[in-house]
Structures are given as C-alpha cells and as structure tokens.
Design a protein around this motif. Structure first.
Motif, PDB file in Angstrom:
ATOM      1  N   LYS A  13       0.827  -1.210   0.000  1.00 15.80           N
ATOM      2  CA  LYS A  13       0.000   0.000   0.000  1.00 15.80           C
ATOM      3  C   LYS A  13       0.864   1.264   0.000  1.00 15.80           C
ATOM      4  N   GLY A  14       1.949   1.257   0.777  1.00 12.46           N
ATOM      5  CA  GLY A  14       2.825   2.432   0.821  1.00 12.46           C
ATOM      6  C   GLY A  14       3.506   2.662  -0.514  1.00 12.46           C
ATOM      7  N   LEU A  15       3.911   1.582  -1.173  1.00 10.59           N
ATOM      8  CA  LEU A  15       4.548   1.716  -2.486  1.00 10.59           C
ATOM      9  C   LEU A  15       3.566   2.250  -3.527  1.00 10.59           C
ATOM     10  N   LEU A  16       2.320   1.774  -3.489  1.00 10.39           N
ATOM     11  CA  LEU A  16       1.318   2.237  -4.441  1.00 10.39           C
ATOM     12  C   LEU A  16       1.004   3.721  -4.230  1.00 10.39           C
ATOM     13  N   LEU A  17       0.951   4.137  -2.972  1.00  8.18           N
ATOM     14  CA  LEU A  17       0.682   5.549  -2.681  1.00  8.18           C
ATOM     15  C   LEU A  17       1.824   6.423  -3.165  1.00  8.18           C
ATOM     16  N   SER A  18       3.054   5.985  -2.972  1.00 13.57           N
ATOM     17  CA  SER A  18       4.209   6.754  -3.437  1.00 13.57           C
ATOM     18  C   SER A  18       4.239   6.872  -4.958  1.00 13.57           C
ATOM     19  N   ALA A  19       3.906   5.767  -5.624  1.00 17.90           N
ATOM     20  CA  ALA A  19       3.886   5.779  -7.085  1.00 17.90           C
ATOM     21  C   ALA A  19       2.799   6.724  -7.608  1.00 17.90           C
ATOM     22  N   SER A  20       1.649   6.736  -6.902  1.00 18.15           N
ATOM     23  CA  SER A  20       0.565   7.620  -7.339  1.00 18.15           C
ATOM     24  C   SER A  20       0.963   9.086  -7.167  1.00 18.15           C
ATOM     25  N   ILE A  21       1.591   9.369  -6.037  1.00 19.32           N
ATOM     26  CA  ILE A  21       2.036  10.753  -5.806  1.00 19.32           C
ATOM     27  C   ILE A  21       3.080  11.149  -6.844  1.00 19.32           C
ATOM     28  N   LEU A  22       3.996  10.235  -7.141  1.00 16.97           N
ATOM     29  CA  LEU A  22       5.024  10.533  -8.144  1.00 16.97           C
ATOM     30  C   LEU A  22       4.407  10.729  -9.533  1.00 16.97           C
ATOM     31  N   ALA A  23       3.398   9.927  -9.852  1.00 21.40           N
ATOM     32  CA  ALA A  23       2.753  10.048 -11.159  1.00 21.40           C
ATOM     33  C   ALA A  23       2.034  11.382 -11.294  1.00 21.40           C
ATOM     34  N   LEU A  24       1.443  11.858 -10.197  1.00 21.70           N
ATOM     35  CA  LEU A  24       0.770  13.154 -10.245  1.00 21.70           C
ATOM     36  C   LEU A  24       1.759  14.307 -10.240  1.00 21.70           C
ATOM     37  N   TRP A  25       2.878  14.151  -9.602  1.00 22.28           N
ATOM     38  CA  TRP A  25       3.834  15.253  -9.475  1.00 22.28           C
ATOM     39  C   TRP A  25       4.676  15.450 -10.737  1.00 22.28           C
ATOM     40  N   VAL A  26       5.043  14.357 -11.394  1.00 20.69           N
ATOM     41  CA  VAL A  26       5.940  14.468 -12.534  1.00 20.69           C
ATOM     42  C   VAL A  26       5.329  15.264 -13.682  1.00 20.69           C
ATOM     43  N   PRO A  27       4.085  15.003 -14.098  1.00 19.88           N
ATOM     44  CA  PRO A  27       3.519  15.792 -15.200  1.00 19.88           C
ATOM     45  C   PRO A  27       3.418  17.273 -14.864  1.00 19.88           C
ATOM     46  N   GLN A  28       3.063  17.617 -13.597  1.00 18.59           N
ATOM     47  CA  GLN A  28       2.967  19.018 -13.239  1.00 18.59           C
ATOM     48  C   GLN A  28       4.322  19.692 -13.335  1.00 18.59           C
ATOM     49  N   PRO A  57      14.523  18.122 -22.315  1.00 16.16           N
ATOM     50  CA  PRO A  57      15.738  17.372 -21.911  1.00 16.16           C
ATOM     51  C   PRO A  57      16.594  17.001 -23.122  1.00 16.16           C
ATOM     52  N   ASP A  58      17.823  16.622 -22.844  1.00 21.83           N
ATOM     53  CA  ASP A  58      18.735  16.252 -23.924  1.00 21.83           C
ATOM     54  C   ASP A  58      18.327  14.942 -24.593  1.00 21.83           C
ATOM     55  N   THR A  59      17.772  14.033 -23.824  1.00 24.21           N
ATOM     56  CA  THR A  59      17.366  12.738 -24.380  1.00 24.21           C
ATOM     57  C   THR A  59      15.857  12.572 -24.207  1.00 24.21           C
ATOM     58  N   PHE A  60      15.219  12.108 -25.273  1.00 24.98           N
ATOM     59  CA  PHE A  60      13.778  11.856 -25.247  1.00 24.98           C
ATOM     60  C   PHE A  60      13.477  10.852 -26.354  1.00 24.98           C
ATOM     61  N   GLN A  61      12.318  10.281 -26.306  1.00 24.40           N
ATOM     62  CA  GLN A  61      11.932   9.273 -27.285  1.00 24.40           C
ATOM     63  C   GLN A  61      11.350   9.917 -28.542  1.00 24.40           C
ATOM     64  N   ASP A  62      10.389  10.812 -28.373  1.00 19.99           N
ATOM     65  CA  ASP A  62       9.748  11.482 -29.514  1.00 19.99           C
ATOM     66  C   ASP A  62       8.961  12.688 -28.992  1.00 19.99           C
ATOM     67  N   ASN A 127       9.990   9.074 -21.391  1.00 21.53           N
ATOM     68  CA  ASN A 127       9.904   7.627 -21.255  1.00 21.53           C
ATOM     69  C   ASN A 127       8.432   7.282 -21.135  1.00 21.53           C
ATOM     70  N   PRO A 128       8.066   6.021 -21.139  1.00 15.84           N
ATOM     71  CA  PRO A 128       6.644   5.665 -21.084  1.00 15.84           C
ATOM     72  C   PRO A 128       5.908   6.253 -19.894  1.00 15.84           C
ATOM     73  N   ALA A 129       6.592   6.573 -18.824  1.00 10.93           N
ATOM     74  CA  ALA A 129       5.938   7.101 -17.637  1.00 10.93           C
ATOM     75  C   ALA A 129       6.081   8.630 -17.499  1.00 10.93           C
ATOM     76  N   TRP A 130       6.781   9.266 -18.446  1.00 14.73           N
ATOM     77  CA  TRP A 130       7.054  10.701 -18.281  1.00 14.73           C
ATOM     78  C   TRP A 130       6.881  11.408 -19.630  1.00 14.73           C
ATOM     79  N   THR A 131       5.874  12.283 -19.712  1.00  8.98           N
ATOM     80  CA  THR A 131       5.605  13.083 -20.914  1.00  8.98           C
ATOM     81  C   THR A 131       5.510  14.552 -20.512  1.00  8.98           C
ATOM     82  N   MET A 132       6.294  15.367 -21.156  1.00 13.58           N
ATOM     83  CA  MET A 132       6.298  16.819 -20.900  1.00 13.58           C
ATOM     84  C   MET A 132       5.403  17.511 -21.932  1.00 13.58           C
TER      85      MET A 132
END
Length: 264
Positions: A13-28, A57-62, A127-132
């Motif tokens: 549960k703690g890992l899932l909560l951290s991942a959710s917070i990270l997923a919400l924070w990264v796009p912002q 960033p210097d490296t990106f997929q597309d 990356n698949p989890a990070w889109t700017m």
C-alpha cells in the motif's frame, strides 16, 4: 506482533501511494519546465512562424505537435522520432500546411495564414511514464493596417478640401457667366441708348416750315436792265414788254461798264 503477510500488505500500500504521488507530481513539474516561444510574437499573413521549445531534456523518445484544445489523433500535426531516418511523420491535421520539425522539439510554419490561428500543443515523451507538455495560442493577423482612427482625420481633411475646391470652382464658373451676361447686357443697353439719342442731335424741322432758306438783305441795290429808277427798290423784276430785246439794242445800259473799275 504483526504477521509477515500483514507487513507485506502494508508495504504494498505504501509503495502504491508513493507511485501515485510521483505520477501526479511528474507531469505538473514537466509542464511547468517546458515552454514555447513564438517568433515573431504577433505573426502576420504569409510570414514564417517559429515555435521554439524551451526546457526540453537532452534525451527523449519522440515529440508530437497538435493544433487544438485537445491532444488526440484528429488534432495531430506531426510526430517526430529522432532515431528514424525520416523522423517526421505528418498527422491528420497537417492538411496543406508546410511545417518542418527540428530535433530540439521546435517547429517552423512556412507562410502562415489566418486559418492557422489556434492553440498549438507539444508533447515530449521522455519515457513511457514521463511526458512533458506545453501549449501556446497563435493568432495570425492580416497584413498590418493603420487603425481607422488614424485615417479618419486625413479622410475628413481630404473630403473637406474636395468640397471647398468644388464650391470655389462652381462659384468662379457662375461668377464668370454672370459677368459675361452683365457685360453683354450693358453693351446692348449702351448701343440702344446711342441709337435713340442720335436723332436728337439733328432735330427735325417743323412740317409746316417749308421755307428752308433765309431772306438776307442784298448788300447792293438791284439794277434793272432797263434802267428804270423805280425798279431799284423792287425785289422782284417787273414784266418786260414784248419788244424789250430791240430796246436793249437801241438803248444799251451803261451801268455795267461803269461798274468796271481798273486795278491800280
């Protein structure tokens, strides 16, 4: 004491909560770091428009460019994959537009038209989890024109000048015609007045005055050819007898010879 299974569930549960917070924070954070600069800021018709991406960033997929408020396949302009030999692939929203993508995420729109106005979005996949993402509004204007209020005084001035010039020309034309008419009328009256007054300079004689000659006294006394003293005071000659021709030959009148006086 907690069982190992309970501890595992708590960790999950703690890992899932951290991942959710990270997923919400990264796009912002990614949206805040990525921005688009328009060059020029206010494009005009048939002018090239560069949408330069900053903070990528210097490296990106597309990265993908969209034209619209929503980012989906119907609004996609093109996809750019740097690893491919032909990295740019046009989307359904490209249409007749001439757009070129660059490896740094920017795009160049050639000969922008007013129909190209709208919201432009870019999505950079790190990356698949990070889109700017970033977006900007573009308004392509017609060729620059002076504001109507700037042309208003000039237009009014030109109109007033035209009206005044027309009135002045009309007044001059009417004045010329009036002067010509007055001059002709004055000349006609003068001619009629002269013609009327000319007979007065030579007054007519009275109809009853038939004697146009004046009786002047003779400076000398008239001498009758017969030498009659009584006829000297008579203005008109008396009737002569029928044989007066013979008498003139027999008794010539010496008076005509006496009147001849030699010159000194």
């Amino acid at each position: 004491m907690a069982s190992p299974e309970g501890a595992r569930r708590h960790f999950s549960k703690g890992l899932l909560l951290s991942a959710s917070i990270l997923a919400l924070w990264v796009p912002q954070g990614s949206r805040a770091a990525l921005r688009i600069q328009k060059i020029p800021e206010h494009p005009q018709k048939n002018q090239d428009l560069l949408l330069s991406v900053r903070g990528i960033p210097d490296t990106f997929q597309d990265f993908n460019w969209y034209l619209g408020e929503e980012a989906h396949g119907g609004t996609m302009l093109f996809t750019y994959i740097p690893e491919l030999q032909r990295p740019q692939r046009d989307g359904s929203a490209m249409g007749q537009r001439d757009i070129v993508g660059f490896p740094n995420g920017s795009m160049l729109l050639h000969r922008a038209q007013p129909t190209d106005s709208g919201t432009y979005q870019v999505a950079v996949t790190i990356n698949p989890a990070w889109t700017m993402r970033a977006k900007t509004k573009v308004q392509v204007e017609e060729k620059h024109k002076e504001p109507p209020i700037t042309h208003l005084p000039m237009s009014v001035g030109i109109m007033v000048a035209i009206i005044i010039g027309s009135l002045a020309a009309g007044a001059l034309f009417i004045g010329s015609i009036a002067h010509l008419l007055l001059t002709r009328s004055w000349r006609g009256q003068s001619h009629r007045t002269t013609t009327t007054e000319e007979p007065e300079a030579h007054p007519k004689h009275n109809a009853g005055d038939e004697n146009i000659y004046e009786v002047m006294p003779s400076p000398t006394l008239l001498v009758s050819p017969l030498g009659d003293p009584g006829s000297a005071n008579t203005a008109m000659p008396q009737p002569l007898p029928e044989n007066h021709h013979y008498q003139d030959l027999l008794n010539p009148d010496p008076a005509p010879y006496c009147q001849l006086v030699p010159r000194p």
